[in-house]
Design an enzyme around this catalytic site. Structure first.
Site, PDB file in Angstrom:
ATOM      1  N   HIS A 117      -3.684  -5.146  -0.435  1.00 43.40           N
ATOM      2  CA  HIS A 117      -3.358  -5.736   0.873  1.00 43.40           C
ATOM      3  C   HIS A 117      -3.573  -7.249   0.779  1.00 43.40           C
ATOM      4  O   HIS A 117      -4.558  -7.774   1.314  1.00 43.40           O
ATOM      5  CB  HIS A 117      -4.261  -5.161   1.967  1.00 43.40           C
ATOM      6  CG  HIS A 117      -3.960  -3.754   2.348  1.00 43.40           C
ATOM      7  ND1 HIS A 117      -3.131  -3.421   3.397  1.00 43.40           N
ATOM      8  CD2 HIS A 117      -4.375  -2.575   1.814  1.00 43.40           C
ATOM      9  CE1 HIS A 117      -3.050  -2.100   3.498  1.00 43.40           C
ATOM     10  NE2 HIS A 117      -3.796  -1.564   2.547  1.00 43.40           N
ATOM     11  N   CYS A 124       0.827  -1.211   0.000  1.00 45.88           N
ATOM     12  CA  CYS A 124       0.000   0.000   0.000  1.00 45.88           C
ATOM     13  C   CYS A 124       0.865   1.265   0.000  1.00 45.88           C
ATOM     14  O   CYS A 124       1.439   1.617  -1.016  1.00 45.88           O
ATOM     15  CB  CYS A 124      -0.982  -0.039   1.169  1.00 45.88           C
ATOM     16  SG  CYS A 124      -2.327   1.166   1.030  1.00 45.88           S
ATOM     17  N   GLU A 150      -2.380  -9.581   2.355  1.00 44.77           N
ATOM     18  CA  GLU A 150      -2.372 -10.251   3.663  1.00 44.77           C
ATOM     19  C   GLU A 150      -3.774 -10.542   4.180  1.00 44.77           C
ATOM     20  O   GLU A 150      -3.979 -11.477   4.961  1.00 44.77           O
ATOM     21  CB  GLU A 150      -1.610  -9.422   4.699  1.00 44.77           C
ATOM     22  CG  GLU A 150      -2.199  -8.062   5.023  1.00 44.77           C
ATOM     23  CD  GLU A 150      -1.740  -6.946   4.082  1.00 44.77           C
ATOM     24  OE1 GLU A 150      -2.046  -5.774   4.378  1.00 44.77           O
ATOM     25  OE2 GLU A 150      -1.072  -7.249   3.070  1.00 44.77           O
TER      26      GLU A 150
END
Length: 535
Positions: A511, A386, A513
């Site tokens: 993102h 990001c 994750e």
């Protein structure tokens, strides 16, 4: 079958492990073949977590449909391997917003709008809707905070009513509370837990199960004592104690047959559960089968509270366990890298990989840029997420293209070379809450790139949370200088960049994750860890 609800409350203090307990029970139910979802209730007046400081609240977890939610939803997704939605996080702000809106629309037909029944009815409606929209047979409901908090009272009253309306066998209560161990006397003290249950019973809620959260397993005498003073069966008193990783909690609960007993209480069939892959994953997390230890630097501006980046931390663990290495995480406050007196070699010289973390605003940005430059010039495997992605562009523009004043307009609105600029659709946005580019977005990958190789397909979807983008005017000169744009959005936004000349230098606006799972790690994190471990 009628919908079933498992309500989890907490006592004595917050952060006692309600989220992990809910996620663990949910996982064990799902692995028995039940359709399960989980609802997190946050009693704060904020509509969502989107505008809250990470130091106050931890990570803002973004769902597939773009909700900015409590980090506990991340626990639910990772353990249960089920996507949550915006309906899975209920806040007092959302509840009161809906009640006031209905009052203004005349939906209450001139009544005096009160906590009971109007607010409590709204809470029940939202819980039921979350269950329905997720096609859940069993819905877990976690009530944030602790019993006795003034903010929680309407929610506790609502779930008390829910049991009355849904039926005795369709709503049960699990209460988790701290059992303090006094090393001086060598005994576990149950009095605070007893008082928290007394408070629940004053409200009209009798727990069906109690989970004693302690540093050590509860002994039989302590369990009998808790049972006597809380009116809960001895075999419904469960122990949750300190372990090396939270992923062990489902194994501990299963060994005590908690979920089998819950299913019996709900008049549901118990089924076989296979945890072989989960146990193997836990053993890998603990380093039992590790080939080597790797040092990973995480550079960010909220590193003093690790929960600010909990999904990134977990994604690293997932990928590391998958390939059999043990990560040592080195948290670095980006502002510490900004001073000229600091020697980058001393701080970053012994790391095997560098991740520059997300964030907003100018504080610590130059420190992140220094870390990116160090990784690029020393050929250390690098991953930018990001804001880390955006600053990778800034660093490349400054140090490779020679645009010394290059910057993001978020940091310097008057920069001579705005290589990062506000998204077009953000230029007329005036409100902060819920207005970013959020949720799962389509990314089209370029064949022959590292990103394409990692994902193994042309189109992927990753979750986002940002307002700024790479300025399209600079893309050509960035590519001419050797930067590869390996992923773009449907409308041409730069999503992933990489440097093929380096061992591993990848950054993404997304993102990834948020979609990483214990037994199915994020492809980008997996690629990064493989490069770090040289495997």
């Amino acid at each position: 079958m009628p919908n079933k609800y498992i309500v989890v409350t907490g006592g004595v203090l917050s952060s006692v492990g309600k989220g992990t307990l809910v996620a663990s029970i949910g996982m064990l139910l799902k692995r028995r073949g039940y359709n399960v979802t989980a609802v997190k209730i946050d009693p704060y007046i904020n509509v969502d977590a989107g505008t809250m400081n990470p130091y106050m609240h931890g990570e803002v977890f973004v769902t597939e449909d773009g909700a900015e939610t409590d980090l506990d939803l991340g626990h639910y997704e990772r353990f249960m391997d089920v996507n949550m939605t915006k309906y899975n996080n209920i806040t007092a702000g959302k509840v009161y917003f809906e009640v006031i809106k209905k009052e203004r629309e005349g939906k209450y037909l001139g009544q005096t709008v009160q906590i009971i029944p109007h607010v409590t009815d709204q809470i029940k409606d939202m819980i039921r809707y979350a269950s329905k929209i997720n096609n859940a047979e069993i819905t877990l409901v976690e009530i944030g905070g602790t019993v006795g908090d003034i903010e929680s009272l309407p929610f506790l009253e609502a779930v008390r009513q829910l049991k009355l309306e849904e039926g005795e066998d369709n709503v049960i209560f699990v209460h988790i509370a701290l059992v303090e161990y006094l090393s001086v006397t060598g005994e576990l003290k149950t009095k605070p837990l007893q008082h928290s249950v007394q408070e629940l019973r004053r409200i009209g809620i009798q727990p069906d199960f109690i989970v004693g959260r302690a540093t050590l397993p509860l002994d039989d005498e302590t369990r009998r004592k808790i049972a006597l003073f809380t009116n809960v069966k001895v075999d419904h008193i469960v122990s949750s104690y300190d372990v090396e990783t939270s992923y062990e909690v489902p194994i501990i609960l299963e060994s005590q047959k908690l979920v089998s007993k819950i299913l019996s209480r709900l008049k549901l069939e118990d089924r076989q559960v296979d945890l072989t892959d989960w146990i193997s994953f836990v053993n890998n997390i603990k380093g039992i089968n590790s080939k080597k230890t790797i040092n990973i630097a995480l550079v960010g501006k909220y590193t003093k509270l690790k929960d600010s980046y909990i999904s990134i931390k977990e994604a690293i663990y997932h990928a590391s366990a998958y390939i059999g290495v043990r990560p040592k995480l080195i948290w670095i406050e980006s502002t510490d890298l900004e001073s000229d007196t600091k020697n980058l070699n001393e701080i970053l010289g012994n790391v095997n990989g560098i991740i520059v973390l997300p964030g907003f605003g100018s504080r610590g940005a130059e420190g992140k840029i220094k870390a990116i430059k160090y990784a690029r010039e020393h050929n250390i495997p690098f991953l930018g997420i990001c804001f880390g992605f955006q600053l990778s562009i800034v660093e490349f523009a400054r140090d490779v293209l020679g645009l010394s004043e290059a910057n993001s307009t978020e940091i310097n609105p008057n920069t001579k070379d705005p290589v990062i600029t506000l998204l077009d659709e953000q230029k007329n946005v005036t409100q902060l809450g819920g207005t970013m580019r959020l949720g799962a977005q389509k990314i089209i990958l370029k064949e022959g790139t590292i990103a394409y190789q990692l994902y193994g397909k042309k189109v992927v979807y990753e979750r986002h949370r940002h307002r700024y983008e790479v300025n399209p005017k600079y893309v050509d000169i960035l590519e001419d200088a050797g930067l590869v744009v390996s992923g773009i959005s449907e409308n041409g936004l730069v999503e992933i960049i990489e440097l093929p000349s380096n061992k591993f230098f990848v950054a993404t606006q997304a993102h990834p994750e948020f979609k990483s799972r214990p037994t199915n790690p994020s492809p980008i994190y997996l690629g990064f860890i493989r490069a770090v471990a040289s495997l």
